[in-house]
Design a protein around this motif. Structure first.
Motif, PDB file in Angstrom:
ATOM      1  N   GLU A  70       0.830  -1.206   0.000  1.00  0.00           N
ATOM      2  CA  GLU A  70       0.000   0.000   0.000  1.00  0.00           C
ATOM      3  C   GLU A  70       0.869   1.263   0.000  1.00  0.00           C
ATOM      4  OE1 GLU A  70      -3.505   2.337   0.283  1.00  0.00           O
ATOM      5  OE2 GLU A  70      -3.331   0.215  -0.143  1.00  0.00           O
ATOM      6  N   LEU A  71       1.925   1.268   0.816  1.00  0.00           N
ATOM      7  CA  LEU A  71       2.772   2.450   0.949  1.00  0.00           C
ATOM      8  C   LEU A  71       3.666   2.684  -0.269  1.00  0.00           C
ATOM      9  CD1 LEU A  71       3.924   2.165   4.671  1.00  0.00           C
ATOM     10  CD2 LEU A  71       2.044   3.512   3.726  1.00  0.00           C
ATOM     11  N   LEU A  72       4.126   1.620  -0.894  1.00  0.00           N
ATOM     12  CA  LEU A  72       5.053   1.755  -2.021  1.00  0.00           C
ATOM     13  C   LEU A  72       4.359   1.879  -3.371  1.00  0.00           C
ATOM     14  CD1 LEU A  72       7.905  -0.703  -1.029  1.00  0.00           C
ATOM     15  CD2 LEU A  72       7.925   1.789  -0.948  1.00  0.00           C
ATOM     16  N   GLY A  73       3.123   1.448  -3.458  1.00  0.00           N
ATOM     17  CA  GLY A  73       2.391   1.570  -4.718  1.00  0.00           C
ATOM     18  C   GLY A  73       3.139   0.931  -5.880  1.00  0.00           C
ATOM     19  N   ASP A  74       3.385   1.706  -6.925  1.00  0.00           N
ATOM     20  CA  ASP A  74       4.032   1.205  -8.136  1.00  0.00           C
ATOM     21  C   ASP A  74       5.455   0.708  -7.909  1.00  0.00           C
ATOM     22  OD1 ASP A  74       1.727   1.798  -9.552  1.00  0.00           O
ATOM     23  OD2 ASP A  74       2.477   3.720 -10.269  1.00  0.00           O
ATOM     24  N   ASP A  75       6.097   1.146  -6.845  1.00  0.00           N
ATOM     25  CA  ASP A  75       7.474   0.721  -6.559  1.00  0.00           C
ATOM     26  C   ASP A  75       7.548  -0.635  -5.851  1.00  0.00           C
ATOM     27  OD1 ASP A  75       8.515   3.020  -7.680  1.00  0.00           O
ATOM     28  OD2 ASP A  75       8.951   4.002  -5.772  1.00  0.00           O
ATOM     29  N   TYR A  76       6.409  -1.182  -5.460  1.00  0.00           N
ATOM     30  CA  TYR A  76       6.400  -2.392  -4.632  1.00  0.00           C
ATOM     31  C   TYR A  76       7.075  -3.590  -5.304  1.00  0.00           C
ATOM     32  CZ  TYR A  76       4.745  -6.380  -1.962  1.00  0.00           C
ATOM     33  OH  TYR A  76       4.687  -7.531  -1.228  1.00  0.00           O
ATOM     34  N   GLU A  77       6.717  -3.880  -6.543  1.00  0.00           N
ATOM     35  CA  GLU A  77       7.271  -5.066  -7.216  1.00  0.00           C
ATOM     36  C   GLU A  77       8.788  -4.965  -7.338  1.00  0.00           C
ATOM     37  OE1 GLU A  77       5.634  -7.835  -7.895  1.00  0.00           O
ATOM     38  OE2 GLU A  77       3.771  -6.948  -7.162  1.00  0.00           O
ATOM     39  N   ARG A  78       9.278  -3.809  -7.680  1.00  0.00           N
ATOM     40  CA  ARG A  78      10.722  -3.601  -7.810  1.00  0.00           C
ATOM     41  C   ARG A  78      11.401  -3.740  -6.452  1.00  0.00           C
ATOM     42  NH1 ARG A  78      13.670   1.188  -8.275  1.00  0.00           N
ATOM     43  NH2 ARG A  78      11.754   2.370  -8.057  1.00  0.00           N
ATOM     44  N   PHE A  79      10.752  -3.214  -5.395  1.00  0.00           N
ATOM     45  CA  PHE A  79      11.285  -3.312  -4.037  1.00  0.00           C
ATOM     46  C   PHE A  79      11.374  -4.770  -3.593  1.00  0.00           C
ATOM     47  CE2 PHE A  79      10.757  -3.295   0.615  1.00  0.00           C
ATOM     48  CZ  PHE A  79      11.826  -2.483   0.972  1.00  0.00           C
ATOM     49  N   CYS A  80      10.388  -5.582  -3.960  1.00  0.00           N
ATOM     50  CA  CYS A  80      10.359  -6.994  -3.562  1.00  0.00           C
ATOM     51  C   CYS A  80      11.509  -7.799  -4.150  1.00  0.00           C
ATOM     52  CB  CYS A  80       9.038  -7.634  -3.963  1.00  0.00           C
ATOM     53  SG  CYS A  80       7.686  -7.139  -2.899  1.00  0.00           S
ATOM     54  N   LYS A  81      12.092  -7.326  -5.218  1.00  0.00           N
ATOM     55  CA  LYS A  81      13.199  -8.040  -5.852  1.00  0.00           C
ATOM     56  C   LYS A  81      14.515  -7.839  -5.106  1.00  0.00           C
ATOM     57  CE  LYS A  81      11.022  -7.921 -10.356  1.00  0.00           C
ATOM     58  NZ  LYS A  81      11.024  -7.352 -11.687  1.00  0.00           N
ATOM     59  N   LEU A  82      14.548  -6.891  -4.185  1.00  0.00           N
ATOM     60  CA  LEU A  82      15.769  -6.646  -3.415  1.00  0.00           C
ATOM     61  C   LEU A  82      16.013  -7.799  -2.454  1.00  0.00           C
ATOM     62  CD1 LEU A  82      15.176  -2.905  -2.485  1.00  0.00           C
ATOM     63  CD2 LEU A  82      16.763  -3.779  -4.210  1.00  0.00           C
ATOM     64  N   GLU A  83      17.267  -8.070  -2.201  1.00  0.00           N
ATOM     65  CA  GLU A  83      17.620  -9.118  -1.253  1.00  0.00           C
ATOM     66  C   GLU A  83      18.188  -8.497   0.013  1.00  0.00           C
ATOM     67  OE1 GLU A  83      20.063 -12.147  -2.951  1.00  0.00           O
ATOM     68  OE2 GLU A  83      18.784 -12.343  -4.715  1.00  0.00           O
ATOM     69  N   GLY A  84      17.973  -9.181   1.140  1.00  0.00           N
ATOM     70  CA  GLY A  84      18.565  -8.748   2.394  1.00  0.00           C
ATOM     71  C   GLY A  84      17.833  -7.642   3.124  1.00  0.00           C
ATOM     72  N   VAL A  85      16.562  -7.399   2.781  1.00  0.00           N
ATOM     73  CA  VAL A  85      15.766  -6.391   3.487  1.00  0.00           C
ATOM     74  C   VAL A  85      15.030  -7.104   4.620  1.00  0.00           C
ATOM     75  CG1 VAL A  85      13.914  -4.697   3.330  1.00  0.00           C
ATOM     76  CG2 VAL A  85      15.503  -4.983   1.421  1.00  0.00           C
ATOM     77  N   SER A  86      15.282  -6.672   5.858  1.00  0.00           N
ATOM     78  CA  SER A  86      14.681  -7.324   7.029  1.00  0.00           C
ATOM     79  C   SER A  86      13.412  -6.600   7.487  1.00  0.00           C
ATOM     80  CB  SER A  86      15.689  -7.342   8.180  1.00  0.00           C
ATOM     81  OG  SER A  86      15.905  -6.025   8.658  1.00  0.00           O
ATOM     82  N   SER A  87      12.679  -7.235   8.376  1.00  0.00           N
ATOM     83  CA  SER A  87      11.488  -6.585   8.944  1.00  0.00           C
ATOM     84  C   SER A  87      11.905  -5.370   9.770  1.00  0.00           C
ATOM     85  CB  SER A  87      10.655  -7.564   9.768  1.00  0.00           C
ATOM     86  OG  SER A  87      11.432  -8.139  10.788  1.00  0.00           O
ATOM     87  N   ASP A  88      13.102  -5.427  10.353  1.00  0.00           N
ATOM     88  CA  ASP A  88      13.628  -4.265  11.074  1.00  0.00           C
ATOM     89  C   ASP A  88      13.862  -3.099  10.107  1.00  0.00           C
ATOM     90  OD1 ASP A  88      14.616  -3.033  13.527  1.00  0.00           O
ATOM     91  OD2 ASP A  88      16.600  -3.147  12.585  1.00  0.00           O
ATOM     92  N   ASP A  89      14.341  -3.399   8.898  1.00  0.00           N
ATOM     93  CA  ASP A  89      14.520  -2.372   7.872  1.00  0.00           C
ATOM     94  C   ASP A  89      13.178  -1.745   7.490  1.00  0.00           C
ATOM     95  OD1 ASP A  89      17.283  -2.901   7.724  1.00  0.00           O
ATOM     96  OD2 ASP A  89      17.027  -4.337   6.076  1.00  0.00           O
TER      97      ASP A  89
END
Length: 108
Positions: A70-89
């Motif tokens: 919801e917060l990232l909108g159109d950037d969400y799919e691209r963001f999901c491809k990143l590796e090493g992003v934690s819930s703390d991040d």
């Protein structure tokens, strides 16, 4: 409890003290952008997220993933491809976005 009566103008229209669709922001700020490994993303104000998504977080019908989408909108799919992003991040991003937009969506 009975619903209070509406105040009607001489023109026959009800008086509205607030328009949800036309509310004005008290200030204007640049969108909250952040980067990860040289890629840039934009996040909308957390306070502007669809209320159904945030309400469903407490019942388990929605997840942190839904909120981030919801917060990232159109950037969400691209963001999901990143590796090493934690819930703390993710928590740090939401806190930073909230601080950035503070006073803009709710007023101070």
């Amino acid at each position: 409890m009975a619903t209070p009566k509406k105040v009607i103008t001489e023109a026959g229209k009800p008086v509205s003290h607030f328009s949800l669709r036309q509310r004005k922001r008290e200030a204007t700020q640049e969108p909250f952008t952040f980067d990860v490994d040289g890629e840039y993303f934009t996040m909308q104000p957390p306070a502007d997220a669809d209320w159904r998504v945030t309400a469903d977080l407490s019942t388990g019908e929605s997840s942190l993933r839904d909120f981030v989408k919801e917060l990232l909108g159109d950037d969400y799919e691209r963001f999901c491809k990143l590796e090493g992003v934690s819930s703390d991040d993710i928590s740090a991003l939401i806190e930073a976005a909230t601080a950035h937009y503070q006073g803009v969506s709710r007023g101070e």
